[in-house]
Scaffold this motif. Structure first.
Motif, PDB file in Angstrom:
ATOM      1  N   GLN A   3      53.597  45.577  34.696  1.00 43.04           N
ATOM      2  CA  GLN A   3      54.833  46.056  34.093  1.00 43.04           C
ATOM      3  C   GLN A   3      56.024  45.475  34.839  1.00 43.04           C
ATOM      4  OE1 GLN A   3      58.361  47.869  33.464  1.00 43.04           O
ATOM      5  NE2 GLN A   3      57.383  48.522  35.364  1.00 43.04           N
ATOM      6  N   SER A   4      56.046  45.689  36.142  1.00 37.80           N
ATOM      7  CA  SER A   4      57.217  45.312  36.954  1.00 37.80           C
ATOM      8  C   SER A   4      57.267  43.821  37.250  1.00 37.80           C
ATOM      9  CB  SER A   4      57.164  46.067  38.282  1.00 37.80           C
ATOM     10  OG  SER A   4      56.009  45.674  39.016  1.00 37.80           O
ATOM     11  N   GLY A   5      56.109  43.194  37.317  1.00 38.54           N
ATOM     12  CA  GLY A   5      56.068  41.796  37.747  1.00 38.54           C
ATOM     13  C   GLY A   5      56.284  41.643  39.241  1.00 38.54           C
ATOM     14  N   GLU A   6      56.226  42.754  39.971  1.00 41.12           N
ATOM     15  CA  GLU A   6      56.520  42.706  41.413  1.00 41.12           C
ATOM     16  C   GLU A   6      55.374  43.246  42.271  1.00 41.12           C
ATOM     17  OE1 GLU A   6      59.054  41.115  42.374  1.00 41.12           O
ATOM     18  OE2 GLU A   6      60.222  41.057  40.508  1.00 41.12           O
ATOM     19  N   THR A   7      54.290  43.677  41.677  1.00 44.71           N
ATOM     20  CA  THR A   7      53.219  44.324  42.440  1.00 44.71           C
ATOM     21  C   THR A   7      52.571  43.353  43.437  1.00 44.71           C
ATOM     22  OG1 THR A   7      52.850  45.847  40.632  1.00 44.71           O
ATOM     23  CG2 THR A   7      51.020  45.566  42.164  1.00 44.71           C
ATOM     24  N   ALA A   8      52.680  43.713  44.729  1.00 42.54           N
ATOM     25  CA  ALA A   8      52.226  42.801  45.788  1.00 42.54           C
ATOM     26  C   ALA A   8      50.724  42.509  45.681  1.00 42.54           C
ATOM     27  CB  ALA A   8      52.561  43.393  47.151  1.00 42.54           C
ATOM     28  N   ASP A   9      49.940  43.517  45.357  1.00 45.38           N
ATOM     29  CA  ASP A   9      48.490  43.309  45.250  1.00 45.38           C
ATOM     30  C   ASP A   9      48.162  42.240  44.201  1.00 45.38           C
ATOM     31  OD1 ASP A   9      47.588  45.125  47.182  1.00 45.38           O
ATOM     32  OD2 ASP A   9      47.758  46.820  45.784  1.00 45.38           O
ATOM     33  N   SER A  10      48.878  42.276  43.091  1.00 46.22           N
ATOM     34  CA  SER A  10      48.626  41.293  42.034  1.00 46.22           C
ATOM     35  C   SER A  10      49.196  39.934  42.429  1.00 46.22           C
ATOM     36  CB  SER A  10      49.233  41.760  40.710  1.00 46.22           C
ATOM     37  OG  SER A  10      48.653  43.004  40.343  1.00 46.22           O
ATOM     38  N   ARG A  11      50.334  39.964  43.106  1.00 49.56           N
ATOM     39  CA  ARG A  11      50.962  38.695  43.485  1.00 49.56           C
ATOM     40  C   ARG A  11      50.084  37.905  44.463  1.00 49.56           C
ATOM     41  NH1 ARG A  11      55.039  36.610  47.404  1.00 49.56           N
ATOM     42  NH2 ARG A  11      55.409  34.545  46.534  1.00 49.56           N
ATOM     43  N   GLN A  12      49.436  38.603  45.394  1.00 47.39           N
ATOM     44  CA  GLN A  12      48.612  37.854  46.363  1.00 47.39           C
ATOM     45  C   GLN A  12      47.468  37.130  45.644  1.00 47.39           C
ATOM     46  OE1 GLN A  12      45.320  38.869  47.460  1.00 47.39           O
ATOM     47  NE2 GLN A  12      45.212  40.983  46.739  1.00 47.39           N
ATOM     48  N   VAL A  13      46.984  37.694  44.546  1.00 43.25           N
ATOM     49  CA  VAL A  13      45.926  37.000  43.791  1.00 43.25           C
ATOM     50  C   VAL A  13      46.525  35.781  43.085  1.00 43.25           C
ATOM     51  CG1 VAL A  13      44.151  37.193  42.008  1.00 43.25           C
ATOM     52  CG2 VAL A  13      44.715  39.190  43.420  1.00 43.25           C
ATOM     53  N   LEU A  14      47.720  35.963  42.544  1.00 35.07           N
ATOM     54  CA  LEU A  14      48.390  34.835  41.871  1.00 35.07           C
ATOM     55  C   LEU A  14      48.586  33.677  42.853  1.00 35.07           C
ATOM     56  CD1 LEU A  14      49.947  33.597  39.445  1.00 35.07           C
ATOM     57  CD2 LEU A  14      51.946  34.843  40.190  1.00 35.07           C
ATOM     58  N   VAL A  15      49.033  33.994  44.044  1.00 33.99           N
ATOM     59  CA  VAL A  15      49.263  32.951  45.050  1.00 33.99           C
ATOM     60  C   VAL A  15      47.947  32.224  45.347  1.00 33.99           C
ATOM     61  CG1 VAL A  15      49.910  32.559  47.483  1.00 33.99           C
ATOM     62  CG2 VAL A  15      51.287  34.100  46.034  1.00 33.99           C
ATOM     63  N   LYS A  16      46.870  32.994  45.508  1.00 30.13           N
ATOM     64  CA  LYS A  16      45.576  32.377  45.836  1.00 30.13           C
ATOM     65  C   LYS A  16      45.033  31.520  44.690  1.00 30.13           C
ATOM     66  CE  LYS A  16      44.264  35.697  49.301  1.00 30.13           C
ATOM     67  NZ  LYS A  16      43.952  37.100  49.478  1.00 30.13           N
ATOM     68  N   THR A  17      45.133  32.042  43.462  1.00 32.43           N
ATOM     69  CA  THR A  17      44.558  31.289  42.337  1.00 32.43           C
ATOM     70  C   THR A  17      45.371  30.029  42.049  1.00 32.43           C
ATOM     71  OG1 THR A  17      45.714  32.816  40.872  1.00 32.43           O
ATOM     72  CG2 THR A  17      43.395  33.195  41.166  1.00 32.43           C
TER      73      THR A  17
END
Ligand code: M6R
Length: 357
Positions: free
Chosen positions: A103-117
């Protein structure tokens, strides 16, 4: 502004019919057909597997999204909790496509996966409510939810927007790849918008249900099978986060493998019956808990109702039932929280976006 509404949460619940209509408009092309950016469709058609990454309510929407992509588009999907995926990555397929739901586009847990992928060179799409948010900027592609700002900590309209956008995405991707789809999603989502309106207009009934079932309970269970199971998880999360009543969502068939031990005299069990293929099974599960003293609140879909059901949901396409079944559960949570004088919009210990891992 919340204007005449006592809480943002109620305002956002009531906005849901319009959110569905807004999505239909936002994803319509000049010919009046549902459409999605051609590059995004190409990415889906190229992929051999979709990996949905999300947290909390967005994860629950992702579970429904998996159903849509597998059933409508015919592409295999895995749904992962972002905080787990990054540190315990499963073996990936040869051509994975990552779909971040946030929703927010700011969730750190999800962002760390984005960075890795991204570092691994895989294509990424963010499905978010906030244009210009971190995950939107960093992913290759973005699909917007068009739900309007969501202020209450408990997510409501963003969930329905996520489910609607995922249905639309899967549907358009299926058509794009030449699959035959035997229903008209535009028409069916129009029916959903009206059904949500009917439910919102019956909010007094949900207030009564909160009063009957949750006034004094310490805990509550939510059960369902198939799509109803996913909605049960989301219904339980809503109740927990704003009313602090201990609640769990379960697959109906799983109760007897342990959890049924917790059923006591009067334990509320919210049971969803919207899926014809498993309606007998879930009704069997309700009988099992009733035999142990549970107080069942059955919410069934029109055409599947039986005597004793507490509320009958307006009929919608079987794929789209999560969009209507969640509405009474959101409202019941809202009224249960009010009953307990809880701070509905800003529950204790929670933040709207979780920017730490
Ligand atoms: O902004 P996101 O969708 O990434 O947030 C994920 C979760 O933190 C969020 O859904 C949370 O579970 C909500 N408070 C649920 O109502």
């Amino acid at each position: 502004e919340k204007g005449m509404y006592p809480h943002y949460m109620l305002k956002e619940i009531e906005e849901q019919p319009n959110v569905v209509r807004k999505i239909l408009q936002a994803y319509e092309n000049e010919k009046g057909e549902l459409a999605i950016d051609a590059e995004i469709l190409q990415a889906v058609n190229y992929a051999d597997r979709l990996y949905i990454i999300a947290a909390g309510t967005s994860y629950h929407a992702g579970l429904v999204g998996k159903y849509y992509f597998e059933k409508i588009t015919g592409i295999p999907v895995e749904v992962h909790i972002s905080s787990e995926f990054g540190y315990n990555m499963p073996l990936l397929s040869k051509k994975p496509l990552f779909l971040f739901i946030t929703q927010s586009g700011e969730t750190a847990d999800s962002r760390q996966v984005l960075v890795k992928t991204k570092a691994l060179g895989y294509p990424t799409i963010t499905v978010t409510n906030v244009a210009g948010s971190t995950l939107s900027r960093e992913a290759d592609y973005t699909l917007l939810l068009h739900a309007g700002p969501e202020i209450a900590v408990a997510s409501t309209k963003a969930y329905t927007a996520q489910v609607a956008v995922l249905a639309l995405f899967a549907y358009v991707a299926a058509k794009d790849s030449g699959k035959t789809v035997d229903f008209d999603l535009k028409k069916e989502l129009g029916i959903v918008a009206n059904a949500i309106q009917t439910l919102v207009d019956s909010k007094e009934e949900m207030e009564k249900i909160a009063h009957e079932f949750l006034e004094v309970s310490r805990n509550a269970f939510y059960i369902g099978r198939n799509l109803d199971f996913y909605v049960s998880l989301e219904g339980a999360l809503k109740l927990k986060e704003i009313s602090y009543i201990q609640a769990e969502g379960f697959a109906g068939g799983e109760l007897k493998h342990g959890t049924i031990a917790l059923i006591e005299e009067g334990t509320p069990v919210f049971s969803l019956v919207t899926q014809k293929a498993v309606s007998l099974n879930i009704r069997g599960n309700v009988k099992e808990v009733v035999a142990r003293g549970a107080n069942p609140c059955i919410l069934s879909m029109e055409g599947m109702e039986e005597e004793g059901d507490r509320y009958v949901l307006p009929k919608v396409h079987p794929y789209l039932t999560p969009l209507v079944a969640i509405i009474p559960l959101q409202l019941i949570s809202y009224y249960a929280a009010l009953q307990r004088d809880c701070d509905v919009d800003k529950p204790r210990n929670l933040a709207k976006s979780v920017t730490v891992e």
